[in-house]
Write a protein that holds these residues in place. Structure first.
Motif, PDB file in Angstrom:
ATOM      1  N   ARG A   1       0.777  -1.150   0.127  1.00  0.00           N
ATOM      2  CA  ARG A   1      -0.033  -0.088  -0.074  1.00  0.00           C
ATOM      3  C   ARG A   1       0.917   1.351   0.094  1.00  0.00           C
ATOM      4  O   ARG A   1       1.748   1.360   0.759  1.00  0.00           O
ATOM      5  CB  ARG A   1      -0.761   0.055   1.273  1.00  0.00           C
ATOM      6  CG  ARG A   1      -1.726   0.882   1.370  1.00  0.00           C
ATOM      7  CD  ARG A   1      -2.622   0.640   2.721  1.00  0.00           C
ATOM      8  NE  ARG A   1      -1.804   0.512   3.729  1.00  0.00           N
ATOM      9  CZ  ARG A   1      -1.640   1.482   4.813  1.00  0.00           C
ATOM     10  NH1 ARG A   1      -2.090   2.925   4.613  1.00  0.00           N
ATOM     11  NH2 ARG A   1      -0.743   1.220   5.874  1.00  0.00           N
TER      12      ARG A   1
ATOM     13  N   THR B   1       1.081   5.568  -1.531  1.00  0.00           N
ATOM     14  CA  THR B   1       0.196   6.837  -2.158  1.00  0.00           C
ATOM     15  C   THR B   1       1.424   7.535  -3.159  1.00  0.00           C
ATOM     16  O   THR B   1       2.615   7.393  -2.881  1.00  0.00           O
ATOM     17  CB  THR B   1      -0.173   8.018  -1.266  1.00  0.00           C
ATOM     18  OG1 THR B   1       0.753   8.562  -0.444  1.00  0.00           O
ATOM     19  CG2 THR B   1      -1.319   7.170  -0.384  1.00  0.00           C
TER      20      THR B   1
ATOM     21  N   PRO C   1      -4.043   7.062  -3.702  1.00  0.00           N
ATOM     22  CA  PRO C   1      -3.886   5.746  -3.335  1.00  0.00           C
ATOM     23  C   PRO C   1      -3.430   4.690  -4.433  1.00  0.00           C
ATOM     24  O   PRO C   1      -3.932   4.769  -5.571  1.00  0.00           O
ATOM     25  CB  PRO C   1      -4.870   5.322  -2.549  1.00  0.00           C
ATOM     26  CG  PRO C   1      -6.051   6.375  -3.130  1.00  0.00           C
ATOM     27  CD  PRO C   1      -5.308   7.425  -3.447  1.00  0.00           C
ATOM     28  N   ALA C   2      -2.376   3.803  -3.869  1.00  0.00           N
ATOM     29  CA  ALA C   2      -1.886   3.040  -5.280  1.00  0.00           C
ATOM     30  C   ALA C   2      -1.362   1.522  -4.237  1.00  0.00           C
ATOM     31  O   ALA C   2      -1.206   1.566  -3.170  1.00  0.00           O
ATOM     32  CB  ALA C   2      -0.926   3.532  -5.899  1.00  0.00           C
ATOM     33  N   HIS C   3      -0.953   0.478  -5.159  1.00  0.00           N
ATOM     34  CA  HIS C   3      -0.234  -0.667  -4.711  1.00  0.00           C
ATOM     35  C   HIS C   3       0.959  -0.787  -5.262  1.00  0.00           C
ATOM     36  O   HIS C   3       0.876  -0.635  -6.792  1.00  0.00           O
ATOM     37  CB  HIS C   3      -1.345  -1.563  -4.787  1.00  0.00           C
ATOM     38  CG  HIS C   3      -0.782  -2.918  -4.416  1.00  0.00           C
ATOM     39  ND1 HIS C   3      -1.126  -3.260  -2.965  1.00  0.00           N
ATOM     40  CD2 HIS C   3      -0.081  -3.819  -4.745  1.00  0.00           C
ATOM     41  CE1 HIS C   3      -0.307  -4.406  -2.774  1.00  0.00           C
ATOM     42  NE2 HIS C   3       0.264  -4.779  -3.659  1.00  0.00           N
TER      43      HIS C   3
ATOM     44  N   ASP D   1      -5.200   3.237  -7.321  1.00  0.00           N
ATOM     45  CA  ASP D   1      -6.328   2.403  -6.976  1.00  0.00           C
ATOM     46  C   ASP D   1      -7.471   2.827  -8.031  1.00  0.00           C
ATOM     47  O   ASP D   1      -7.364   4.228  -8.184  1.00  0.00           O
ATOM     48  CB  ASP D   1      -6.542   2.691  -5.604  1.00  0.00           C
ATOM     49  CG  ASP D   1      -5.691   1.945  -4.529  1.00  0.00           C
ATOM     50  OD1 ASP D   1      -4.947   0.978  -5.157  1.00  0.00           O
ATOM     51  OD2 ASP D   1      -5.925   2.166  -3.358  1.00  0.00           O
TER      52      ASP D   1
END
Length: 132
Positions: free
Chosen positions: A57, A59, A75-77, A125
């Motif tokens: 996880r 950002t 937000p991102a992965h 995301d």
């Protein structure tokens, strides 16, 4: 223009990873578009790689060279790339950052060797359900 388009056009993005206790650690990094994701390059044994290995996880936000954001964090992965993908990411960075990119990547390879750095692939995301 999508968030991915905007972030990929930036010279620097602020990559924020999270410690076990939830505290955020932010670092300005070069970023390049890699298909449907952003890609960055970093030292293999860096803190951000260790944190991403434990929890992907993250950002990402547009920022200046000093890490001062000038846009909203998304937000991102993040995932750690294998050697082949890391080579591709290095090529994308050389293309985007031209001479300074080539020199930085060469210097890093001379100092750390081929395995001393790794690519990170960052997938943003999607919007929350029920939002456009």
């Amino acid at each position: 223009m999508t968030d991915l388009d905007r972030l990929a056009a930036e010279k620097y993005v602020l990559l924020t990873t999270f410690r076990k206790d939830g505290r955020a650690v932010s670092t300005p990094v070069w970023a390049v578009r890699d298909g449907d994701a952003l890609a960055v390059w970093t030292v293999s044994d860096s803190g951000k790689v260790k944190r991403i290995r434990r929890d992907g996880r993250v950002t990402v936000a547009p920022c200046d060279v000093r890490g001062r954001p000038h846009g909203e964090a998304v937000p991102a992965h993040a995932t750690i790339s294998d050697q082949e993908s890391t080579r591709r990411i290095r090529g994308l960075l050389k293309h985007k950052y031209r001479l300074i990119g080539r020199l930085s990547l060469l210097g890093s390879r001379l100092r750390r060797g081929e395995g001393g750095t790794v690519g990170l692939r960052i997938v943003l995301d999607g919007p929350a359900p029920g939002h456009d």
